[in-house]
Write a protein that holds these residues in place. Structure first.
Motif, PDB file in Angstrom:
ATOM      1  N   ASN A 154     -37.956 -49.350  -7.023  1.00 18.62           N
ATOM      2  CA  ASN A 154     -39.389 -49.639  -7.241  1.00 18.62           C
ATOM      3  C   ASN A 154     -40.262 -49.191  -6.078  1.00 18.62           C
ATOM      4  OD1 ASN A 154     -38.705 -50.757  -9.656  1.00 18.62           O
ATOM      5  ND2 ASN A 154     -38.767 -52.865  -8.926  1.00 18.62           N
ATOM      6  N   ILE A 155     -39.704 -49.156  -4.880  1.00 16.34           N
ATOM      7  CA  ILE A 155     -40.500 -48.747  -3.708  1.00 16.34           C
ATOM      8  C   ILE A 155     -41.029 -47.311  -3.892  1.00 16.34           C
ATOM      9  CG2 ILE A 155     -38.526 -47.895  -2.322  1.00 16.34           C
ATOM     10  CD1 ILE A 155     -41.469 -49.968  -0.928  1.00 16.34           C
ATOM     11  N   GLY A 156     -40.300 -46.510  -4.674  1.00 14.56           N
ATOM     12  CA  GLY A 156     -40.715 -45.117  -4.937  1.00 14.56           C
ATOM     13  C   GLY A 156     -42.037 -45.023  -5.683  1.00 14.56           C
ATOM     14  N   ASN A 157     -42.460 -46.120  -6.327  1.00 11.85           N
ATOM     15  CA  ASN A 157     -43.727 -46.094  -7.067  1.00 11.85           C
ATOM     16  C   ASN A 157     -44.939 -46.381  -6.178  1.00 11.85           C
ATOM     17  OD1 ASN A 157     -41.850 -47.564  -9.697  1.00 11.85           O
ATOM     18  ND2 ASN A 157     -42.550 -45.455  -9.673  1.00 11.85           N
ATOM     19  N   GLY A 161     -48.469 -45.069   2.533  1.00 16.26           N
ATOM     20  CA  GLY A 161     -49.162 -46.145   3.264  1.00 16.26           C
ATOM     21  C   GLY A 161     -48.953 -47.489   2.586  1.00 16.26           C
ATOM     22  N   LYS A 162     -49.015 -47.471   1.257  1.00 14.40           N
ATOM     23  CA  LYS A 162     -48.855 -48.720   0.472  1.00 14.40           C
ATOM     24  C   LYS A 162     -47.425 -49.245   0.586  1.00 14.40           C
ATOM     25  CE  LYS A 162     -52.864 -49.415  -1.610  1.00 14.40           C
ATOM     26  NZ  LYS A 162     -53.502 -48.385  -2.419  1.00 14.40           N
ATOM     27  N   ALA A 163     -46.456 -48.323   0.629  1.00 16.43           N
ATOM     28  CA  ALA A 163     -45.047 -48.744   0.754  1.00 16.43           C
ATOM     29  C   ALA A 163     -44.868 -49.456   2.096  1.00 16.43           C
ATOM     30  CB  ALA A 163     -44.117 -47.537   0.657  1.00 16.43           C
ATOM     31  N   ARG A 164     -45.457 -48.874   3.148  1.00 18.56           N
ATOM     32  CA  ARG A 164     -45.349 -49.490   4.483  1.00 18.56           C
ATOM     33  C   ARG A 164     -46.026 -50.867   4.485  1.00 18.56           C
ATOM     34  NH1 ARG A 164     -48.107 -46.082   7.785  1.00 18.56           N
ATOM     35  NH2 ARG A 164     -47.346 -44.286   6.622  1.00 18.56           N
ATOM     36  N   LEU A 181     -32.272 -56.019   0.973  1.00 19.95           N
ATOM     37  CA  LEU A 181     -31.502 -54.944   0.334  1.00 19.95           C
ATOM     38  C   LEU A 181     -32.469 -54.228  -0.596  1.00 19.95           C
ATOM     39  CD1 LEU A 181     -28.579 -53.771   0.105  1.00 19.95           C
ATOM     40  CD2 LEU A 181     -28.332 -55.132  -1.971  1.00 19.95           C
ATOM     41  N   ILE A 182     -32.725 -52.954  -0.304  1.00 21.49           N
ATOM     42  CA  ILE A 182     -33.798 -52.243  -1.003  1.00 21.49           C
ATOM     43  C   ILE A 182     -33.278 -50.907  -1.567  1.00 21.49           C
ATOM     44  CG2 ILE A 182     -34.637 -51.514   1.309  1.00 21.49           C
ATOM     45  CD1 ILE A 182     -37.408 -51.228   0.058  1.00 21.49           C
ATOM     46  N   GLY A 183     -33.576 -50.668  -2.853  1.00 23.99           N
ATOM     47  CA  GLY A 183     -33.070 -49.475  -3.533  1.00 23.99           C
ATOM     48  C   GLY A 183     -33.988 -48.274  -3.369  1.00 23.99           C
ATOM     49  N   PHE A 184     -33.397 -47.129  -3.024  1.00 27.12           N
ATOM     50  CA  PHE A 184     -34.145 -45.864  -2.911  1.00 27.12           C
ATOM     51  C   PHE A 184     -33.452 -44.792  -3.734  1.00 27.12           C
ATOM     52  CE2 PHE A 184     -35.205 -47.894   1.122  1.00 27.12           C
ATOM     53  CZ  PHE A 184     -36.553 -47.594   1.278  1.00 27.12           C
ATOM     54  N   ASP A 185     -34.229 -44.043  -4.504  1.00 23.21           N
ATOM     55  CA  ASP A 185     -33.684 -42.851  -5.142  1.00 23.21           C
ATOM     56  C   ASP A 185     -33.721 -41.723  -4.108  1.00 23.21           C
ATOM     57  OD1 ASP A 185     -32.602 -41.283  -7.084  1.00 23.21           O
ATOM     58  OD2 ASP A 185     -34.491 -40.905  -8.132  1.00 23.21           O
ATOM     59  N   ILE A 186     -32.612 -40.997  -4.005  1.00 21.43           N
ATOM     60  CA  ILE A 186     -32.465 -40.010  -2.927  1.00 21.43           C
ATOM     61  C   ILE A 186     -32.787 -38.599  -3.432  1.00 21.43           C
ATOM     62  CG2 ILE A 186     -30.769 -39.024  -1.332  1.00 21.43           C
ATOM     63  CD1 ILE A 186     -29.328 -41.639  -1.333  1.00 21.43           C
ATOM     64  N   LYS A 187     -33.355 -37.776  -2.549  1.00 15.83           N
ATOM     65  CA  LYS A 187     -33.597 -36.365  -2.879  1.00 15.83           C
ATOM     66  C   LYS A 187     -32.272 -35.703  -3.255  1.00 15.83           C
ATOM     67  CE  LYS A 187     -37.659 -35.510  -0.005  1.00 15.83           C
ATOM     68  NZ  LYS A 187     -38.149 -35.138   1.330  1.00 15.83           N
ATOM     69  N   LYS A 188     -32.309 -34.906  -4.287  1.00 15.94           N
ATOM     70  CA  LYS A 188     -31.069 -34.266  -4.769  1.00 15.94           C
ATOM     71  C   LYS A 188     -31.454 -32.993  -5.492  1.00 15.94           C
ATOM     72  CE  LYS A 188     -30.297 -38.027  -7.134  1.00 15.94           C
ATOM     73  NZ  LYS A 188     -31.600 -38.693  -6.789  1.00 15.94           N
ATOM     74  N   ASN A 189     -30.495 -32.360  -6.179  1.00 17.67           N
ATOM     75  CA  ASN A 189     -30.795 -31.152  -6.954  1.00 17.67           C
ATOM     76  C   ASN A 189     -32.042 -31.407  -7.825  1.00 17.67           C
ATOM     77  OD1 ASN A 189     -30.882 -29.166  -8.952  1.00 17.67           O
ATOM     78  ND2 ASN A 189     -28.665 -28.828  -8.835  1.00 17.67           N
ATOM     79  N   TRP A 271     -53.672 -38.770 -13.625  1.00 15.12           N
ATOM     80  CA  TRP A 271     -52.443 -39.027 -12.856  1.00 15.12           C
ATOM     81  C   TRP A 271     -52.033 -40.479 -13.100  1.00 15.12           C
ATOM     82  CZ3 TRP A 271     -52.075 -40.260  -6.979  1.00 15.12           C
ATOM     83  CH2 TRP A 271     -50.720 -40.375  -6.627  1.00 15.12           C
ATOM     84  N   THR A 272     -50.782 -40.695 -13.531  1.00 17.44           N
ATOM     85  CA  THR A 272     -50.358 -42.055 -13.880  1.00 17.44           C
ATOM     86  C   THR A 272     -49.322 -42.646 -12.926  1.00 17.44           C
ATOM     87  OG1 THR A 272     -48.741 -41.079 -15.381  1.00 17.44           O
ATOM     88  CG2 THR A 272     -50.791 -41.908 -16.359  1.00 17.44           C
ATOM     89  N   GLU A 273     -48.459 -41.794 -12.363  1.00 18.21           N
ATOM     90  CA  GLU A 273     -47.349 -42.407 -11.618  1.00 18.21           C
ATOM     91  C   GLU A 273     -46.820 -41.502 -10.515  1.00 18.21           C
ATOM     92  OE1 GLU A 273     -43.580 -45.157 -12.826  1.00 18.21           O
ATOM     93  OE2 GLU A 273     -43.526 -43.157 -13.698  1.00 18.21           O
ATOM     94  N   LEU A 274     -46.431 -42.129  -9.415  1.00 18.93           N
ATOM     95  CA  LEU A 274     -45.646 -41.462  -8.367  1.00 18.93           C
ATOM     96  C   LEU A 274     -44.257 -42.097  -8.392  1.00 18.93           C
ATOM     97  CD1 LEU A 274     -45.296 -39.823  -5.673  1.00 18.93           C
ATOM     98  CD2 LEU A 274     -46.019 -41.912  -4.497  1.00 18.93           C
ATOM     99  N   SER A 275     -43.226 -41.272  -8.396  1.00 18.34           N
ATOM    100  CA  SER A 275     -41.843 -41.782  -8.255  1.00 18.34           C
ATOM    101  C   SER A 275     -41.225 -40.999  -7.097  1.00 18.34           C
ATOM    102  CB  SER A 275     -41.037 -41.549  -9.538  1.00 18.34           C
ATOM    103  OG  SER A 275     -41.633 -42.191 -10.635  1.00 18.34           O
TER     104      SER A 275
END
Ligand code: AVI
Length: 313
Positions: A154-157, A161-164, A181-189, A271-275
């Motif tokens: 969820n932090i990806g949304n 600045g807002k995440a911080r 314990l916080i979930g992050f989606d990682i950069k990948k292909n 624009w609706t979403e940042l992930s």
């Protein structure tokens, strides 16, 4: 105007570059569509995090170095599916802890309590409905150490600045030594990420266009859904997936609750979403910037996702 939703819609649709917040995706219908997204094979995030929490429960609990009893406070617990394996591990090992799931939806909490009651009758559960920070403030007074869970990526949304700001607020409401314990989606292909959001069955498109249906219903608007489309784009340099609604023609939409007619150009975007997708370095920097010490990054076998364990110092 007392309604936040109406105010945000007014602000977003009268801005030079139109935008709407993805936090409004989750009405009852939107929450159901999000469940469908989490079941899509392309949306790898759910399975990856489930694998981490199922296979590495022991590592997580050992890394806490907590005396018992302790509290597990889950922010945005939803139906509790993600956390079940971790809770099951603790209950089966007779660990003394309290589980405090927090959600804004009473319905979600009721379902969670019923399910967990059936499957883990010995679980000590203290559900809360309401604002995260009000509840965290009270929890800070507890004599026991706490593990906060903020899962699902969820932090990806949140924009950086807002995440911080959000993480600093979590920090303010924790005791020294408490863990997050916080979930992050990682950069990948980039193709894998692209396919998770630009799914071939158009479920993510429905998820976005549902927001227009919600505005029609709740704010008395007349969006014609077939006159709008969905587009999203992953930038592998910044890690941003940005999602948009596209106007398929020049058109006007009346929104009664805000007393406005909004003009859309041919191909104009909302624009609706940042992930946002993170690198492990970015995660380390974010922990530092919000006064946490990173203890360990737990990864799934494909290294697609991490649950990162941080300590308040
Ligand atoms: C809730 N959040 C982490 C999801 C994400 O991946 O950004 C929401 C979502 N949007 C499109 N698909 C899923």
């Amino acid at each position: 105007m007392t309604n936040n939703f109406a105010q945000d819609v007014l602000k977003g649709l009268t801005a030079k570059s139109k935008h709407l917040s993805s936090k409004y995706f989750y009405d009852d219908n939107g929450s159901r569509i999000f469940q469908e997204i989490m079941n899509m094979p392309e949306y790898y995030l759910t399975d990856a995090e489930f694998e981490i929490l199922s296979m590495q429960s022991k590592q997580i609990i050992d890394a806490l170095q907590f005396s018992t009893p302790f509290n597990i406070v889950e922010l945005g617990a939803g139906d509790g599916f993600k956390t079940f394996k971790l809770l099951e591990y603790l209950v089966n090992n007779d660990v003394d802890f309290n589980y405090m799931p927090i959600d804004i939806s009473q319905e979600a909490i009721d379902i969670l309590v019923e399910r967990l009651g059936e499957r883990l009758p010995n679980l000590n559960i203290r559900p809360k409905v309401g604002d995260y920070f009000e509840i965290l403030k009270v929890n800070k007074q507890s004599d026991f150490p706490s593990l906060l869970l903020f899962l699902g990526g969820n932090i990806g949304n949140y924009q950086s600045g807002k995440a911080r700001d959000l993480l600093n607020l979590f920090n303010d409401n924790m005791k020294i030594g408490d863990k997050l314990l916080i979930g992050f989606d990682i950069k990948k292909n980039p193709i894998i990420i692209h396919n998770a959001y630009y799914d071939e069955h158009g479920i993510t498109k429905r998820f976005n266009l549902n927001l227009l249906l919600r505005i029609n219903r709740e704010l008395g608007a007349d969006f014609k859904i077939d006159d709008f489309d969905f587009y999203c784009h992953y930038n592998p340099i910044t890690g941003d997936v940005k999602s948009y609604i596209v106007s398929l023609r020049k058109q006007s939409v009346e929104i009664k609750a805000i007393n406005k007619t909004i003009e859309f150009d041919y191909n104009e975007l909302i624009w609706t979403e940042l992930s946002k997708k993170y690198s492990l370095d970015e995660i380390r920097n974010l922990a530092k910037a919000s006064n946490f010490q990173l203890i360990t990054n737990l990864l799934d076998c494909k290294h697609y996702f991490t649950d990162s364990l941080w300590e308040k110092i």
